[in-house]
Structure formats: C-alpha cells, structure tokens
Design a protein around this motif. Structure first.
Motif, mmCIF file in Angstrom:
data_model
loop_
_atom_site.group_PDB
_atom_site.id
_atom_site.type_symbol
_atom_site.label_atom_id
_atom_site.label_comp_id
_atom_site.label_asym_id
_atom_site.label_seq_id
_atom_site.Cartn_x
_atom_site.Cartn_y
_atom_site.Cartn_z
ATOM 1 N N GLU A 31 53.463 38.020 48.302
ATOM 2 C CA GLU A 31 54.012 38.751 49.441
ATOM 3 C C GLU A 31 54.103 40.216 49.084
ATOM 4 O OE1 GLU A 31 56.763 35.687 51.886
ATOM 5 O OE2 GLU A 31 57.746 36.801 50.291
ATOM 6 N N ILE A 32 53.814 41.036 50.052
ATOM 7 C CA ILE A 32 53.919 42.482 49.850
ATOM 8 C C ILE A 32 54.851 43.029 50.920
ATOM 9 C CG2 ILE A 32 52.622 44.653 49.955
ATOM 10 C CD1 ILE A 32 50.293 43.046 48.637
ATOM 11 N N ARG A 33 55.832 43.796 50.453
ATOM 12 C CA ARG A 33 56.827 44.341 51.402
ATOM 13 C C ARG A 33 56.351 45.650 52.012
ATOM 14 N NH1 ARG A 33 59.874 42.594 47.259
ATOM 15 N NH2 ARG A 33 59.921 44.650 46.300
ATOM 16 N N ARG A 34 56.891 45.938 53.175
ATOM 17 C CA ARG A 34 56.635 47.204 53.843
ATOM 18 C C ARG A 34 56.976 48.381 52.931
ATOM 19 N NH1 ARG A 34 55.788 46.666 59.380
ATOM 20 N NH2 ARG A 34 56.385 44.483 59.457
ATOM 21 N N GLY A 35 56.078 49.312 52.808
ATOM 22 C CA GLY A 35 56.352 50.519 52.028
ATOM 23 C C GLY A 35 56.085 50.381 50.540
ATOM 24 N N GLU A 36 55.670 49.200 50.094
ATOM 25 C CA GLU A 36 55.377 49.022 48.668
ATOM 26 C C GLU A 36 54.054 49.692 48.280
ATOM 27 O OE1 GLU A 36 56.571 45.410 45.966
ATOM 28 O OE2 GLU A 36 55.721 44.638 47.816
ATOM 29 N N PHE A 37 53.957 50.061 47.003
ATOM 30 C CA PHE A 37 52.674 50.482 46.425
ATOM 31 C C PHE A 37 52.352 49.447 45.353
ATOM 32 C CE2 PHE A 37 50.010 54.412 45.330
ATOM 33 C CZ PHE A 37 49.062 53.678 44.675
ATOM 34 N N VAL A 38 51.363 48.632 45.615
ATOM 35 C CA VAL A 38 51.037 47.543 44.702
ATOM 36 C C VAL A 38 49.673 47.797 44.068
ATOM 37 C CG1 VAL A 38 50.637 45.054 44.513
ATOM 38 C CG2 VAL A 38 52.377 45.911 46.080
ATOM 39 N N GLY A 39 49.631 47.764 42.759
ATOM 40 C CA GLY A 39 48.363 47.866 42.049
ATOM 41 C C GLY A 39 47.861 46.470 41.717
ATOM 42 N N VAL A 40 46.570 46.245 41.885
ATOM 43 C CA VAL A 40 45.972 44.959 41.492
ATOM 44 C C VAL A 40 44.954 45.261 40.413
ATOM 45 C CG1 VAL A 40 44.691 42.919 42.255
ATOM 46 C CG2 VAL A 40 46.217 44.093 43.864
ATOM 47 N N VAL A 41 45.188 44.732 39.215
ATOM 48 C CA VAL A 41 44.279 45.032 38.113
ATOM 49 C C VAL A 41 43.693 43.748 37.517
ATOM 50 C CG1 VAL A 41 45.457 47.185 37.489
ATOM 51 C CG2 VAL A 41 46.145 45.056 36.396
ATOM 52 N N GLY A 42 42.576 43.910 36.840
ATOM 53 C CA GLY A 42 41.933 42.762 36.201
ATOM 54 C C GLY A 42 40.480 43.079 35.951
ATOM 55 N N PRO A 43 39.836 42.307 35.081
ATOM 56 C CA PRO A 43 38.450 42.605 34.700
ATOM 57 C C PRO A 43 37.452 42.367 35.836
ATOM 58 C CG PRO A 43 39.173 40.526 33.719
ATOM 59 C CD PRO A 43 40.376 41.125 34.387
#
Ligand SMILES: Nc1ncnc2c1ncn2[C@@H]1O[C@H](COP(=O)(O)OP(=O)(O)OP(=O)(O)O)[C@@H](O)[C@H]1O
Ligand SMILES: [Mg+2]
Length: 226
Positions: A31-43
């Motif tokens: 889940e991602i909340r309103r106003g969040e900054f989410v990084g998605v990392v991986g190879p």
C-alpha cells in the motif's frame, strides 16, 4: 489503510506460457499512502518496471487486484482505461518517449487533445503552466531532437503533470542522463512531492537516487520486501 492511494493485493504477473513462463511478480501486497515518496530498488530483471506498469494500469496483472485512488484498475474496460489513467497517473520513462514530430509545447498539449471538454485556449494555458514548472518555457517550440536529454526529460515530466494526476510514476527517470542533469531531474521530482504533495513512486537500480526517500521497497525475483 484509510489514506492509501495505491493498494496492490495478491498480485501475480506472468509472461509467456508453458516452459517459457516468467513469473515477473509473485504474490505482491503493498500500500502506498497519499503524499508518500516511495523508492523501488532491485537488480535488473527483478520486476521493477512490471510492478510500475501493473500499479498504473499500463499492464493487467495475471491475478490479484490494484486499487488506484479507490478505483479497481483491473475491472476497468479497455475502452475506459486510457481516460482513467490520464486522470489518475503521470508516467515518466527512462527513454523520455516524446513524440518526435511535435514541439515540446505540442507534446504536452497532445495529452489533452482527447479531452474535448477542454478548449484549445485552456489546453495551451495548462501546457504553459507545466512548462514553467520545469523551467522549459524558453524551449517550448523546440522539437525533441533539438533538446538535450535533461531537457527532454523535463518536457516529459511536464507532460506527466499536465492533467494534475495524484500519482507520479517514474521508471529510471535519470537512467539516460549525465549525473548533473540527473540531479536536476531528481530535484524537480522531490519538489513535486514536498511542495505539491504529489505521491511519487520511483524505480531505480541506483540506491543513491532514493537515499532521501522515506520508504524504500526492495525487489528480488518478483518478490517485494520492505
Ligand atoms: N513483455 C515481456 N515478455 C516476456 N517477459 C518479460 C516481458 N517484460 C518483462 N519480462 C520479464 O519479466 C522480468 C521482469 O522484468 P522487468 O522489466 O520488470 O525488470 P526490471 O526490474 O524493470 O529490470 P531493469 O532494471 O533491467 O529495467 C524479467 O525477467 C523480464 O525478462
Ligand atoms: Mg525496468
């Protein structure tokens, strides 16, 4: 989560069939909340782009569901999907993906052309406003080939913003840029999150880029952790 803008529930995504089947996403819940900054990392190959495409309705999951701002994107008809996407998401790609024979100004307006409720005059003023936000007003009549990579990406960001979507998805937005242009792009994206409260989901294999993100999701072999 009451304030979730994106909910991914039990999502699986497979490509191909038989022995060639690739499980690109495996039982993903997040889940991602309103106003969040989410990084998605991986190879490379771990499923980052696939996750972004599925979250944004660009690709359908094989199973599971995705709620985007309360709307189940897996239930929207093919016909209505482009309109919902246009309202709910902005997408920035590594390869910019501007239309070569349109100017910067026209590339942005093109997003609005299908929406007949918006007058031509209004479309122009909306495009000018976002060009100003990314500091590209002066280059508005240039074609993509007449712009540097960093400038093209700024136009692509402006294009992603013109509908004022609540979520901005970025897939390796600085991957084709030198480090200085890349920093500039990251500054613009962070400012959109901080000052405009835009939800940002940014995919990268470069952890440095997302060191300031409040939340980092780590992916490996189609599985999301964090
Ligand atoms: N259209 C497709 N058809 C078949 N397999 C695909 C397709 N798209 C992606 N895949 C496979 O799904 C897996 C995840 O791919 P994805 O593009 O999501 O990885 P990624 O994490 O974004 O990688 P990169 O960092 O290199 O961009 C890979 O094994 C890839 O080969
Ligand atoms: Mg990718």
């Amino acid at each position: 989560m009451p304030n979730a803008i994106i909910q991914v529930e039990e999502v699986n995504k497979e490509y191909g069939s038989g022995k060639k089947t690739v499980a690109a996403l495996k039982d993903v819940n997040l889940e991602i909340r309103r106003g969040e900054f989410v990084g998605v990392v991986g190879p490379s190959g771990c499923g980052k782009s696939t996750l972004l495409h599925v979250m944004s309705g660009l690709e359908a999951p094989t199973s599971g569901r995705v709620l985007l701002d309360g709307v189940d994107v897996t239930l929207i008809s093919e016909r209505d999907l482009p309109k919902v996407r246009a309202q709910k998401i902005g997408f920035v790609f590594q390869a910019f993906l501007l239309i070569e024979d349109l100017t910067a100004f026209e590339n942005i307006q093109a997003v609005l052309w299908p929406n007949e409720e918006i007058t031509k005059q209004k479309q122009e003023s909306m495009a000018l406003e976002v060009l100003r936000e990314v500091d590209m007003l002066e280059r508005r009549d240039h074609f993509p080939r007449q712009l540097s990579g960093g400038e093209q990406q700024r136009v692509a960001i402006a294009r992603a913003l013109v509908n004022h979507p609540p979520v901005l998805f970025c897939d390796e937005p600085t991957g084709n840029l030198d480090s200085k242009s890349g920093e500039n792009i990251m500054k613009i994206i962070s400012a959109l999150n901080k000052e405009k409260d835009m939800t940002v989901v940014l995919v990268t294999h470069n952890e440095d880029l997302v060191k300031n993100a409040k939340r980092i999701l780590r992916m490996k072999d189609g599985v999301v952790r964090g």
